[in-house]
Design a protein around this motif. Sequence first.
Motif, PDB file in Angstrom:
ATOM      1  N   ASP A  69      34.541  25.097  16.652  1.00 32.77           N
ATOM      2  CA  ASP A  69      33.813  25.646  17.796  1.00 32.77           C
ATOM      3  C   ASP A  69      32.344  25.886  17.448  1.00 32.77           C
ATOM      4  O   ASP A  69      31.453  25.688  18.273  1.00 32.77           O
ATOM      5  CB  ASP A  69      34.481  26.956  18.212  1.00 32.77           C
ATOM      6  CG  ASP A  69      34.340  27.247  19.697  1.00 32.77           C
ATOM      7  OD1 ASP A  69      34.480  26.307  20.501  1.00 32.77           O
ATOM      8  OD2 ASP A  69      34.076  28.413  20.042  1.00 32.77           O
ATOM      9  N   LEU A  70      32.081  26.305  16.218  1.00 34.10           N
ATOM     10  CA  LEU A  70      30.720  26.620  15.801  1.00 34.10           C
ATOM     11  C   LEU A  70      29.997  25.432  15.176  1.00 34.10           C
ATOM     12  O   LEU A  70      28.797  25.231  15.400  1.00 34.10           O
ATOM     13  CB  LEU A  70      30.743  27.784  14.805  1.00 34.10           C
ATOM     14  CG  LEU A  70      31.178  29.141  15.384  1.00 34.10           C
ATOM     15  CD1 LEU A  70      31.401  30.147  14.264  1.00 34.10           C
ATOM     16  CD2 LEU A  70      30.143  29.662  16.375  1.00 34.10           C
ATOM     17  N   ALA A 112      26.850  23.441  19.157  1.00 38.90           N
ATOM     18  CA  ALA A 112      27.406  24.630  19.800  1.00 38.90           C
ATOM     19  C   ALA A 112      26.435  25.220  20.801  1.00 38.90           C
ATOM     20  O   ALA A 112      26.834  25.715  21.865  1.00 38.90           O
ATOM     21  CB  ALA A 112      27.788  25.656  18.744  1.00 38.90           C
ATOM     22  N   ARG A 123      28.302  27.170  23.669  1.00 39.54           N
ATOM     23  CA  ARG A 123      29.191  27.997  22.872  1.00 39.54           C
ATOM     24  C   ARG A 123      28.398  29.024  22.064  1.00 39.54           C
ATOM     25  O   ARG A 123      28.975  29.974  21.532  1.00 39.54           O
ATOM     26  CB  ARG A 123      30.051  27.132  21.944  1.00 39.54           C
ATOM     27  CG  ARG A 123      31.014  26.211  22.688  1.00 39.54           C
ATOM     28  CD  ARG A 123      32.078  25.618  21.773  1.00 39.54           C
ATOM     29  NE  ARG A 123      31.525  24.820  20.691  1.00 39.54           N
ATOM     30  CZ  ARG A 123      31.219  23.518  20.784  1.00 39.54           C
ATOM     31  NH1 ARG A 123      31.382  22.893  21.945  1.00 39.54           N
ATOM     32  NH2 ARG A 123      30.749  22.858  19.750  1.00 39.54           N
TER      33      ARG A 123
END
Length: 406
Positions: free
Chosen positions: A297-298, A138, A143
């Motif tokens: 996403d993480l 990430a 992100r």
Amino acid sequence: MSLDCCIIGGGIIGLSIARELAGRGHRVRVLARDRRRDTASWAAAGIFPPVSARPSADANLALTAFSDRLHRTWARELHAETGIDNGLVACGGLHVAAGAANLALLEVEANEWRSRGVRCDWIDAAGVIRLEPVLAAAVASDRISGGLLLPDEMRIRPPRHLEALERSCSARGVRLVSETEVVGVTVAAGRLTGVEAVVAGRRQRFEADAYVLAAGAWTGELAESLGLAIDTRPIRGQIALLAFPEPLLSRVVNRGLDYLVPREDGRVLVGSTLEDVGFDRSTVAADIDRLLAVAADLLGDISAATVEQTWAGLRPGSADGLPRIGRVPACDNAFLAACHFRAGLHQSTGTAVLVADLVEDRSPSLDVEPFAPGRPAGPPGPDSVPVMLARARHSMGTLPIEARRG
């Protein structure tokens, strides 16, 4: 003098009050509408944000700090009484953000934590990887750009805590009446004289010296029957439980209102939603998909994970961000403990002590005037339903468009 006490509500607040009153020698009966698994606190993730031990001018923070200290004592006592470890541990919390604008907002948040006397360390991107290596992908894909570390953030296992409370209550002589729906109350000469309830399909009447309304999101209708108008609107929160082959995280990871809560066995809770949908405890596929997208996403590739369970709970909302704790204005022997919204689990121990003090007509351990049940609702605070719902709508923008389904 020992009192007969009837508590309406078998969730975290009701059980905590029952345990405290029984521990002081009172005879206690709990009328529980839901099974343990159906309560808002069973469904909670169990994150306890850090609080400072120093005195605070903020009534809500003072209650949280008081409760936080009590939780540490209760955890030891509950383990000694029941053999159940409720999982209370200071694991730390990592709050992350992506991009200069979000980092600037996070830095404002960091300054707010420090102003409260809470330990807070600013972490750059490389520091995030050192703390939680699984977040490296990430960071590499921008992100995550950095974050802040709250070393004293704690987590608890809500299902274990509730089971321990039930066992402790039983050992202290509390009578728990399950599958109970209160359908009416009687009042005479400024006192509540009885409660009418349907228990497993049969109507029964319960009488006591003192009554406590602690039925979570259902408290508003009961309070109305006593001439008290409060907003306990249910706010749904959905959670997904992922099982990984091995543990990935050491700390709670927060990004905006989204979070990952690790367990020692490799499972990770992913949450949560904030939804004003009435008394609907169902989960929605699109919302669960969004939570899984948060995890991906993480954490990057989560294909090795299994979605073990999904569930939802109904938080008892607060219009101004403060709970309502105290004597019902129209009834000398009726008390209310409700509207804790997202802080009910954390504030349960302190609420229990305050209510027990009031039932015994003692000076309470904290000033309860800011929580008075009959007070006019103040302007929406940062932890109120209107503000949190607005934040939830805004936080949807932190995910890629393709992940925002529902």
